[in-house]
Scaffold this motif. Structure first.
Motif, PDB file in Angstrom:
ATOM      1  N   VAL A  44      -7.092 -17.069   1.722  1.00 13.94           N
ATOM      2  CA  VAL A  44      -7.466 -16.275   2.888  1.00 13.94           C
ATOM      3  C   VAL A  44      -8.486 -15.224   2.482  1.00 13.94           C
ATOM      4  N   LEU A  45      -9.537 -15.077   3.294  1.00 13.86           N
ATOM      5  CA  LEU A  45     -10.538 -14.043   3.081  1.00 13.86           C
ATOM      6  C   LEU A  45     -10.415 -12.983   4.161  1.00 13.86           C
ATOM      7  N   ASP A  46     -10.224 -11.719   3.727  1.00 15.32           N
ATOM      8  CA  ASP A  46     -10.201 -10.571   4.633  1.00 15.32           C
ATOM      9  C   ASP A  46     -11.603  -9.975   4.646  1.00 15.32           C
ATOM     10  N   VAL A  47     -12.296 -10.138   5.774  1.00 17.23           N
ATOM     11  CA  VAL A  47     -13.685  -9.703   5.913  1.00 17.23           C
ATOM     12  C   VAL A  47     -13.702  -8.290   6.505  1.00 17.23           C
ATOM     13  N   GLY A  48     -14.269  -7.353   5.749  1.00 11.11           N
ATOM     14  CA  GLY A  48     -14.204  -5.951   6.141  1.00 11.11           C
ATOM     15  C   GLY A  48     -12.851  -5.378   5.779  1.00 11.11           C
ATOM     16  N   CYS A  49     -12.462  -5.558   4.521  1.00  8.72           N
ATOM     17  CA  CYS A  49     -11.088  -5.254   4.094  1.00  8.72           C
ATOM     18  C   CYS A  49     -10.820  -3.767   3.935  1.00  8.72           C
ATOM     19  N   GLY A  50     -11.871  -2.940   3.842  1.00  9.58           N
ATOM     20  CA  GLY A  50     -11.672  -1.505   3.726  1.00  9.58           C
ATOM     21  C   GLY A  50     -10.802  -1.115   2.552  1.00  9.58           C
ATOM     22  N   ALA A  57      -1.060  -6.739   2.319  1.00 10.16           N
ATOM     23  CA  ALA A  57       0.062  -7.253   3.103  1.00 10.16           C
ATOM     24  C   ALA A  57       0.032  -8.779   3.157  1.00 10.16           C
ATOM     25  N   LEU A  58      -1.150  -9.368   3.272  1.00  8.40           N
ATOM     26  CA  LEU A  58      -1.278 -10.829   3.235  1.00  8.40           C
ATOM     27  C   LEU A  58      -0.833 -11.389   1.898  1.00  8.40           C
ATOM     28  N   SER A  59      -1.236 -10.731   0.826  1.00  9.58           N
ATOM     29  CA  SER A  59      -0.840 -11.175  -0.505  1.00  9.58           C
ATOM     30  C   SER A  59       0.672 -11.134  -0.671  1.00  9.58           C
ATOM     31  N   ALA A  60       1.304 -10.095  -0.137  1.00 12.00           N
ATOM     32  CA  ALA A  60       2.753  -9.971  -0.238  1.00 12.00           C
ATOM     33  C   ALA A  60       3.481 -11.095   0.496  1.00 12.00           C
ATOM     34  N   LEU A  61       2.781 -11.729   1.454  1.00  9.98           N
ATOM     35  CA  LEU A  61       3.368 -12.856   2.185  1.00  9.98           C
ATOM     36  C   LEU A  61       3.160 -14.186   1.462  1.00  9.98           C
ATOM     37  N   GLY A  62       2.502 -14.158   0.311  1.00 18.38           N
ATOM     38  CA  GLY A  62       2.364 -15.367  -0.497  1.00 18.38           C
ATOM     39  C   GLY A  62       1.034 -16.077  -0.389  1.00 18.38           C
ATOM     40  N   PHE A  63       0.064 -15.476   0.276  1.00 20.04           N
ATOM     41  CA  PHE A  63      -1.254 -16.092   0.385  1.00 20.04           C
ATOM     42  C   PHE A  63      -2.136 -15.663  -0.788  1.00 20.04           C
ATOM     43  N   ARG A  64      -3.106 -16.509  -1.117  1.00 20.92           N
ATOM     44  CA  ARG A  64      -4.092 -16.179  -2.149  1.00 20.92           C
ATOM     45  C   ARG A  64      -5.266 -15.496  -1.451  1.00 20.92           C
ATOM     46  N   VAL A  65      -5.430 -14.204  -1.698  1.00 24.35           N
ATOM     47  CA  VAL A  65      -6.280 -13.370  -0.852  1.00 24.35           C
ATOM     48  C   VAL A  65      -7.482 -12.831  -1.620  1.00 24.35           C
ATOM     49  N   SER A  66      -8.616 -12.869  -0.959  1.00 22.62           N
ATOM     50  CA  SER A  66      -9.808 -12.143  -1.386  1.00 22.62           C
ATOM     51  C   SER A  66     -10.166 -11.150  -0.291  1.00 22.62           C
ATOM     52  N   GLY A  67     -10.664  -9.980  -0.703  1.00 20.17           N
ATOM     53  CA  GLY A  67     -11.105  -8.972   0.251  1.00 20.17           C
ATOM     54  C   GLY A  67     -12.545  -8.604  -0.025  1.00 20.17           C
ATOM     55  N   VAL A  68     -13.352  -8.542   1.033  1.00 17.04           N
ATOM     56  CA  VAL A  68     -14.757  -8.196   0.867  1.00 17.04           C
ATOM     57  C   VAL A  68     -15.093  -7.029   1.787  1.00 17.04           C
ATOM     58  N   ASP A  69     -15.872  -6.084   1.253  1.00 17.43           N
ATOM     59  CA  ASP A  69     -16.292  -4.921   2.029  1.00 17.43           C
ATOM     60  C   ASP A  69     -17.592  -4.399   1.433  1.00 17.43           C
ATOM     61  N   LEU A  70     -18.354  -3.695   2.257  1.00 20.05           N
ATOM     62  CA  LEU A  70     -19.625  -3.139   1.796  1.00 20.05           C
ATOM     63  C   LEU A  70     -19.444  -1.826   1.041  1.00 20.05           C
ATOM     64  N   SER A  71     -18.346  -1.123   1.308  1.00 17.20           N
ATOM     65  CA  SER A  71     -18.139   0.216   0.756  1.00 17.20           C
ATOM     66  C   SER A  71     -17.526   0.173  -0.642  1.00 17.20           C
ATOM     67  N   GLU A  72     -18.251   0.654  -1.624  1.00 19.23           N
ATOM     68  CA  GLU A  72     -17.721   0.717  -2.983  1.00 19.23           C
ATOM     69  C   GLU A  72     -16.538   1.673  -3.073  1.00 19.23           C
ATOM     70  N   GLU A  73     -16.593   2.776  -2.323  1.00 14.88           N
ATOM     71  CA  GLU A  73     -15.506   3.758  -2.379  1.00 14.88           C
ATOM     72  C   GLU A  73     -14.217   3.198  -1.803  1.00 14.88           C
ATOM     73  N   LEU A  74     -14.312   2.492  -0.690  1.00 17.02           N
ATOM     74  CA  LEU A  74     -13.102   1.913  -0.105  1.00 17.02           C
ATOM     75  C   LEU A  74     -12.553   0.800  -0.988  1.00 17.02           C
ATOM     76  N   LEU A  75     -13.433   0.034  -1.618  1.00 16.26           N
ATOM     77  CA  LEU A  75     -12.971  -1.007  -2.535  1.00 16.26           C
ATOM     78  C   LEU A  75     -12.284  -0.425  -3.763  1.00 16.26           C
ATOM     79  N   ARG A  76     -12.786   0.694  -4.257  1.00 21.03           N
ATOM     80  CA  ARG A  76     -12.111   1.353  -5.380  1.00 21.03           C
ATOM     81  C   ARG A  76     -10.705   1.796  -4.987  1.00 21.03           C
ATOM     82  N   GLU A  77     -10.571   2.303  -3.769  1.00 24.12           N
ATOM     83  CA  GLU A  77      -9.247   2.707  -3.296  1.00 24.12           C
ATOM     84  C   GLU A  77      -8.334   1.494  -3.146  1.00 24.12           C
TER      85      GLU A  77
END
Length: 247
Positions: A44-50, A57-77
């Motif tokens: 599963v890809l979360d687009v605009g993952c912030g 939460a998706l990962s905790a349900l057992g899915f293989r998750v990638s998250g993509v976002d433009l913000s480096e600061e939000l990705l660091r968090e």
């Protein structure tokens, strides 16, 4: 100066929107991912993952998750919160997703992470990217605002004080050129002041039906809220769309 979203989605965003808590995110994800009926272990890809609330939460349900976002600061968090390194976090623009064709079983786009761009072509190109990174028959979910509900219930002005920082946060809202425009002003305890603007296009059901079909995505179901209620154009708070890739 760059686009508004390049300025707004930084460290201040984490304070302005920290009321969107992790428990609510987990509950919303459990409900919405059920709409897609995905098999265990789906990619599963979360687009605009912030900040990663929904992706984790998706990962905790057992899915293989990638998250993509433009913000480096939000990705660091997001990475900081991901103590077990369960999610693959990548920086990228949703108009040009950094993944190969057919990489995912599903894409999700939560909490109005759409309609940010000034032109209709740019926003429609995001749908094309969702289709491109989906496997044939892959499923998508877009959780968007309901324009009719927004027009009826928009709160023109609000102000609050953040208990942790002492910041005063004011938000002024208006509808302009078929978009919701929000002006955010922050006043700090030291007397500093910063201002941001957010703009989201008011695209409705018909716009999505047209542009999804043009990009090879078939709209299957509409929901009006996170509880799975039927969509009502006049009454529903949300426009939640699910469907499949036909290309």
């Amino acid at each position: 100066m760059g686009e508004w979203f390049e300025r707004s989605f930084g460290s201040d965003y984490m304070i302005v929107y920290k009321h969107r808590d992790w428990e609510n995110a987990a509950r919303e994800v459990r409900n919405m991912i059920g709409f897609l009926n995905l098999p265990a272990g789906a990619k599963v890809l979360d687009v605009g993952c912030g900040m990663g609330r929904h992706a984790l939460a998706l990962s905790a349900l057992g899915f293989r998750v990638s998250g993509v976002d433009l913000s480096e600061e939000l990705l660091r968090e997001a990475a900081r919160k991901d103590t077990e390194r369960r999610v693959r976090w990548l920086r990228g623009d949703m108009r040009h997703l950094p993944f190969a064709n057919g990489s995912f079983d599903a894409t999700v786009n939560f909490f109005t992470s759409f309609g940010y761009f000034g032109s209709e072509e740019e926003n429609a190109s995001v749908l094309g990217e969702l289709r491109r990174v989906l496997k044939p028959g892959g499923r998508f979910l877009i959780d968007f605002l309901n324009p009719a509900y927004v027009r009826r219930t928009l709160v023109p002005f609000s102000e609050r004080t953040d208990g942790e920082t002492g910041w005063t946060i004011t938000e002024s809202r208006r509808i302009e050129n078929e978009a919701v425009v929000k002006d955010i002003r922050i006043r700090t305890m030291e007397g500093g002041e910063r201002a941001y603007q957010e703009t989201v296009r008011l695209y409705g059901r018909e716009w999505f039906e047209t542009h999804l079909a043009e990009t090879g995505l078939s709209l299957k179901r509409l929901y009006g809220d996170y509880d799975g209620s039927a969509f009502s154009e006049s009454e529903s708070k949300r426009l939640i769309m699910t469907g499949v890739s036909t290309a």
